[in-house]
Design an enzyme around this catalytic site. Structure first.
Site, short mmCIF file in Angstrom:
data_model
loop_
_atom_site.label_atom_id
_atom_site.label_comp_id
_atom_site.label_asym_id
_atom_site.label_seq_id
_atom_site.Cartn_x
_atom_site.Cartn_y
_atom_site.Cartn_z
N ASP A 127 0.84 -1.19 0.00
CA ASP A 127 0.00 0.00 0.00
C ASP A 127 0.88 1.24 0.00
O ASP A 127 1.69 1.44 0.91
CB ASP A 127 -0.89 -0.04 1.25
CG ASP A 127 -1.80 1.15 1.30
OD1 ASP A 127 -2.43 1.44 0.27
OD2 ASP A 127 -1.86 1.82 2.34
N THR A 132 -3.32 4.83 -3.77
CA THR A 132 -2.26 5.62 -3.13
C THR A 132 -0.94 5.52 -3.89
O THR A 132 -0.17 6.47 -3.89
CB THR A 132 -2.06 5.13 -1.69
OG1 THR A 132 -2.00 3.72 -1.70
CG2 THR A 132 -3.19 5.56 -0.82
N THR A 133 -0.69 4.37 -4.51
CA THR A 133 0.54 4.27 -5.30
C THR A 133 0.39 5.08 -6.58
O THR A 133 1.30 5.80 -6.97
CB THR A 133 0.83 2.80 -5.66
OG1 THR A 133 0.62 2.00 -4.52
CG2 THR A 133 2.24 2.63 -6.12
N ASP A 164 -8.57 -1.11 2.20
CA ASP A 164 -8.69 -0.51 0.86
C ASP A 164 -10.00 -0.95 0.21
O ASP A 164 -10.75 -0.12 -0.32
CB ASP A 164 -7.53 -0.95 -0.05
CG ASP A 164 -6.27 -0.14 0.22
OD1 ASP A 164 -6.22 0.51 1.27
OD2 ASP A 164 -5.36 -0.17 -0.63
P1 ADP Z 1 -2.88 1.75 -5.72
O1 ADP Z 1 -2.21 1.89 -4.40
O2 ADP Z 1 -2.67 2.94 -6.60
O3 ADP Z 1 -4.29 1.32 -5.64
P2 ADP Z 1 -2.39 -0.87 -6.72
O4 ADP Z 1 -1.15 -1.63 -6.48
O5 ADP Z 1 -3.63 -1.25 -5.99
O6 ADP Z 1 -2.05 0.63 -6.45
O7 ADP Z 1 -2.66 -0.93 -8.27
C1 ADP Z 1 -3.77 -0.31 -8.85
C2 ADP Z 1 -3.67 -0.39 -10.36
O8 ADP Z 1 -3.77 -1.72 -10.81
C3 ADP Z 1 -4.83 0.38 -10.97
O9 ADP Z 1 -4.37 1.19 -12.00
C4 ADP Z 1 -5.74 -0.73 -11.45
O10 ADP Z 1 -6.48 -0.30 -12.57
C5 ADP Z 1 -4.77 -1.80 -11.82
N1 ADP Z 1 -5.41 -3.12 -11.80
C6 ADP Z 1 -6.03 -3.72 -10.76
N2 ADP Z 1 -6.50 -4.93 -11.11
C7 ADP Z 1 -6.16 -5.11 -12.41
C8 ADP Z 1 -6.36 -6.18 -13.35
N3 ADP Z 1 -7.02 -7.29 -13.02
N4 ADP Z 1 -5.89 -6.03 -14.60
C9 ADP Z 1 -5.23 -4.90 -14.94
N5 ADP Z 1 -5.00 -3.88 -14.11
C10 ADP Z 1 -5.46 -3.97 -12.86
MG MG Z 2 -5.11 -0.46 -4.90
#
Ligand code: ADP
Ligand code: MG
Length: 545
Positions: free
Chosen positions: A60, A93-94, A390
């Site tokens: 996170d 958040t990332t 989250d």
């Molecule tokens: P954050 O802290 O920003 O939420 P994450 O590590 O949760 O970071 O990553 C979120 C990103 O991953 C988003 O851009 C989301 O659209 C993408 N994402 C999540 N699930 C999938 C999936 N099944 N296929 C492609 N992209 C995905």
């Molecule tokens: Mg996320």
């Protein structure tokens, strides 16, 4: 000799102008590099050991940034936006850190060439405004047709939020639990009415959702075994009263000169305790919870009268019980009567793994639920809790604002295309700046590819082409190393996450750009820098520059 003008305290560190701005941007870049690899379903986790030696494993962004203990003043803005994104929407958040860093990286060449920061800031604001309009135009409003449909929408959003976490294998299992937990709340969806308890051991699938309040059995004294462990329609006394005989040395000094006097003191103390206990018994309660200790005498007293008691209940659990079951927390035993007791349909003490839990179900007042998480290591459970947080936040958000966009870089590519098209219609420096920001937005799909080990250039080319042909929901397909219509693939994210992330990222970039001088006072108590800092040459010795 020229007169010396002393403006700042000795040891003050100042730097200004373009080099300062560039160095701030570079600092932000190093932060982004720290969290870059955690983005997306194939992102990696970070193991951070803090100064006390406590290890945390997390994916996170906000948690990582918090633990990094960043001291660079400009880079701290990125920490702040990650925190604000966490507080406001709970996910993304990332992404927000990545976007802010990438905006800065893309405009850095312009700063170096001497474009005034104000011009750049204006362009960023313009780009942001265009993006906001586009998101509200294309986001898909989910009409609330039926309960089942709303449920499946919420489950999809929760699953997308969890797909990038350690628990992604179990996301189907947990998305059901999360949606159940949030739907069990009342209209206002207060987050603190979902309790999360962790019990190490067992497997993740043994996690369960209790509708009602649950907390770990507290420390108990002899006599406890005899108390009943299950009630129907029970009345709960909530106390903030100590029901224990104090050890003598805790009290003030008393001088007595014979045994009789001493006996009187002891009797008086017992009498006080018995009076309190009698009052509680008279009120008709059959479960007694207290924030303060309940000693062995009291435990025995209650057990004899078929009353369950638990002392040293954590404050938040006591409050949650009060909100759920009604009643009031009493600080004296004098006014206890039937009116201040909480009510619940069913109470029991149950074994969960190696722990015993006190469960209150069927609470009349507020709707509340408790998640009991099971799993191997401590760190693993903590990360599971953060991931569920989250997902819970996302589900709450989606219930409140039910419009969604496609994730996996789809929305970012679409916005990037919009900005590139727009930049072609204007002239001058702004054209280049807007195009740079359009390029900056591509960081999300690119990073998703990089983290999964895909050929990012190839996939981005395909995506650009698809979006130019009108395929507005095309994004990275994580499973097939290709692109796909992520709306059909059900990679959905509430549009509010994207709106908030973009706004916060643009604001942070503007803020870093608008700073052209840092003045750092010497830390109190520390000797002034002796030739250590870049400007500190000789100043520490008290010599004029
Ligand atoms: P954050 O802290 O920003 O939420 P994450 O590590 O949760 O970071 O990553 C979120 C990103 O991953 C988003 O851009 C989301 O659209 C993408 N994402 C999540 N699930 C999938 C999936 N099944 N296929 C492609 N992209 C995905
Ligand atoms: Mg996320």
């Amino acid at each position: 000799m020229q007169p010396q003008i002393v403006l700042l305290k000795e040891g003050t560190d100042t730097s200004q102008g373009k080099p300062q701005l560039v160095s701030n941007i570079n600092a932000c870049q190093s932060i982004v590099d720290a969290v870059r690899t955690t983005l997306g379903p194939r992102g990696m986790d970070k193991l951070i050991v803090d100064s006390q030696g406590k290890a945390t494993i997390s994916n996170d962004g906000a948690t990582i940034m918090k633990l990094l203990e960043i001291i660079h003043p400009a880079a701290k803005t990125l920490v702040d936006i990650a925190k604000s994104q966490d507080a406001e929407v709970g996910d993304g958040t990332t992404s927000v850190v990545l976007l802010a860093g990438e905006f800065l990286k893309q405009v850095k060449p312009f700063v170096e060439e001497g474009v005034h920061p104000r011009v750049i800031i204006k362009a960023i604001r313009k780009a942001l405004q265009l993006c906001m309009e586009k998101i509200s135009e294309i986001s898909v409003q989910i009409v609330k047709q039926s309960k089942e449909e709303q449920r499946s929408l919420l489950e999809k959003c929760a699953a997308t939020a969890m797909s990038s976490k350690l628990i992604h294998q179990q996301k189907d299992f947990f998305s059901k639990i999360v949606v159940d937990a949030v739907l069990s709340l009342d209209e206002l969806l207060p987050l603190n009415m979902i309790g999360i308890k962790k019990v190490t051991g067992g497997s993740l699938e043994e996690s369960q959702l209790i509708s009602g309040v649950a907390f770990k059995k507290t420390f108990s004294y002899a006599g406890f075994e005899m108390a009943p462990k299950s009630y129907d329609k029970c009345k709960i006394a909530l106390l903030n009263i100590e029901l224990e005989l104090k050890a003598e040395r805790d009290n003030a000094e008393i001088r007595v000169d014979n045994v009789k006097e001493y006996q009187k003191v002891v009797d008086a103390e017992w009498q006080i305790l018995y009076n309190k206990l009698a009052k509680i018994h008279e009120s008709g309660a059959n479960v007694v919870l207290s924030k303060l200790p309940i000693g062995d005498v009291a435990t025995q007293y209650f057990a004899d009268r078929d009353i369950f008691c638990a002392g040293r209940v954590p404050e938040e659990d006591l409050k949650r019980t009060m909100k759920a079951c009604g009643g009031a927390v009493m600080t004296t035993a004098n006014d206890i009567n039937a009116k201040v007791l909480g009510l619940c349909e069913h109470f029991e003490e149950r074994q969960v793994g190696g722990e015993r839990f006190n469960l209150f179900q069927g609470c009349p007042n507020a709707k509340t639920s408790t998640l009991i998480l099971r799993g191997g290591a401590e760190q693993f459970l903590e990360e599971t809790e953060r991931s569920l947080h989250d997902a819970i936040m996302i589900v709450r958000r989606t219930i409140k604002h039910d419009s969604v966009v496609a994730g996996g870089g789809a929305i970012e590519m679409e916005l990037s295309k919009l900005l590139r098209d727009y930049s072609r219609t204007i002239a001058g420096k702004e054209q280049l700046l807007i195009a740079a920001i359009a390029k900056g937005l591509e960081v999300i799909p690119r990073q998703l590819c990089d983290n999964a080990g895909f050929d990012a250039t190839n996939i981005l080319n395909k995506l650009r082409q698809k979006h130019a042909q009108g395929g507005q929901w095309f994004g990275v397909d994580i499973t097939k190393e290709d692109i796909s219509d992520n709306f059909e693939q059900c990679v959905w994210e509430p549009s509010i996450i994207k709106i908030n992330a973009l706004t916060a990222a643009a604001e942070a970039a503007c803020m870093v750009l608008s700073v052209d001088e840092t003045i750092k006072s010497p830390k109190a108590g520390e000797p002034p820098m002796a030739g250590g800092g870049p400007m500190g040459m000789g100043r520490g010795m008290g010599r004029p520059m």
